[in-house]
Design a protein around this motif. Structure first.
Motif, PDB file in Angstrom:
ATOM      1  N   LEU A 160      -5.774 -28.941  -3.020  1.00  0.00           N
ATOM      2  CA  LEU A 160      -4.909 -28.817  -4.198  1.00  0.00           C
ATOM      3  C   LEU A 160      -3.626 -29.596  -3.975  1.00  0.00           C
ATOM      4  O   LEU A 160      -3.119 -29.668  -2.857  1.00  0.00           O
ATOM      5  CB  LEU A 160      -4.539 -27.349  -4.442  1.00  0.00           C
ATOM      6  N   GLU A 200      -0.350 -28.317  -8.413  1.00  0.00           N
ATOM      7  CA  GLU A 200      -1.379 -27.333  -8.777  1.00  0.00           C
ATOM      8  C   GLU A 200      -1.050 -25.969  -8.170  1.00  0.00           C
ATOM      9  O   GLU A 200      -1.213 -24.931  -8.823  1.00  0.00           O
ATOM     10  CB  GLU A 200      -2.757 -27.814  -8.304  1.00  0.00           C
ATOM     11  N   VAL A 211      -8.318 -24.187 -13.026  1.00  0.00           N
ATOM     12  CA  VAL A 211      -8.462 -24.446 -11.584  1.00  0.00           C
ATOM     13  C   VAL A 211      -9.885 -24.119 -11.138  1.00  0.00           C
ATOM     14  O   VAL A 211     -10.529 -24.888 -10.409  1.00  0.00           O
ATOM     15  CB  VAL A 211      -7.449 -23.612 -10.777  1.00  0.00           C
ATOM     16  N   SER A 217     -12.308 -26.703 -12.322  1.00  0.00           N
ATOM     17  CA  SER A 217     -11.804 -28.075 -12.231  1.00  0.00           C
ATOM     18  C   SER A 217     -12.918 -29.034 -11.780  1.00  0.00           C
ATOM     19  O   SER A 217     -13.869 -28.632 -11.103  1.00  0.00           O
ATOM     20  CB  SER A 217     -10.641 -28.144 -11.245  1.00  0.00           C
TER      21      SER A 217
END
Length: 291
Positions: free
Chosen positions: A24, A28, A117, A120
């Motif tokens: 990440l 993020e 997330v 993703s």
């Protein structure tokens, strides 16, 4: 894209866990931390529903197993608290935002930040490189590991709570939103411990019976020297096989160790145990990872 190399894949298959640093971005991580701050600020939990989260066997049965607030949290966003932060009337002894142990178990379904997330492109690419054909998201949690009293997670296997037939179909994705260090309670694993089945299972009793959950089998007395610490930096992803034995120690430092984690199940040819505490509902069937 976040595809595993053959060497990484082999290491995951041998050890039962794998660290991917830098999965990440800082942005993020910060977006999730900011969003959880907003969720906590709006938190409204009736005192009788405030339960302290514990992974100690007896306390688990007493606190969580006996409470509908926990058992019906699979398709909701609910709050669970650290030990020692509530008085006997359920009132907070510390500021509420410092009291939360974790938030679960459907952030992935109900919150747009955590949904994006979870689904993703890089998470989907990673799942594909692991060979997952039809992965579904079964639960998600935001774990705070508060400074000074963030509780330990005693040695366990995720499949004790998320049991499938056959085994080996559950995968945890644990994302460090802050550095996880030896001092603030990083994860510890027993490499290779994912190959000998599941030693205990949490079973949900039929509706209306008491206690609402029980354990089949017992957690072995794991030799402490077998555990390997896994400190990681903010932005790292730790892949966790459903049967690998892992733990984390209490956070005695001045720094929290926040993480977002969710579990996938390969749905192809897999039976989700009807005895698991967590069940898909009509309102929230387990969503497919691939969009």
């Amino acid at each position: 894209m976040a595809c595993l190399s053959p060497l990484q894949l082999q290491k995951f298959q041998e050890d039962g866990f794998l660290v991917l640093e830098g999965f990440l971005s800082v942005d993020e991580c910060e977006a999730m931390k900011q969003r959880i701050g907003e969720i906590v600020a709006e938190m409204d939990v009736p005192p009788h529903c405030r339960i302290e989260f514990s992974t100690q066997h007896e306390e688990q049965l007493r606190a969580q197993g006996s409470t509908d607030y926990f058992l019906s949290s699979g398709d909701k966003i609910r709050f669970f608290f650290e030990k020692g932060v509530l008085d006997n009337k359920g009132s907070f002894l510390v500021p509420p935002e410092k009291s939360v142990n974790k938030i679960g178990h459907a952030l992935h379904a109900h919150d747009p930040v955590f949904r994006s997330v979870t689904h993703s492109p890089k998470v989907q690419a990673l799942a594909r490189s692991l060979g997952l054909q039809m992965p579904v998201v079964v639960q998600s949690m935001y774990i705070f590991k508060q400074p000074h009293f963030g509780g330990e997670a005693s040695p366990h296997q995720d499949a004790s709570f998320l049991y499938t037939e056959p085994l080996g179909r559950v995968l945890g994705m644990w994302m460090a939103l802050e550095d996880a260090t030896l001092e603030n309670g990083c994860l510890w694993f027993i490499p290779g411990s994912h190959t000998s089945g599941v030693s205990r299972r949490m079973i949900r009793a039929p509706a209306g019976s008491w206690p609402a959950t029980s354990f089949l089998g017992a957690e072995p007395d794991w030799d402490n020297s077998l555990f390997v610490p896994t400190p990681v930096q903010k932005g790292a992803l730790v892949l966790i096989h459903g049967e690998v034995v892992h733990k984390s120690e209490q956070n005695l430092s001045d720094h929290s160790r926040q993480a977002y984690t969710f579990h996938l199940m390969e749905a192809t040819g897999t039976v989700w145990s009807p005895e698991n505490w967590l069940q898909p509902t009509a309102e929230l069937p387990f969503p497919a990872l691939y969009t």
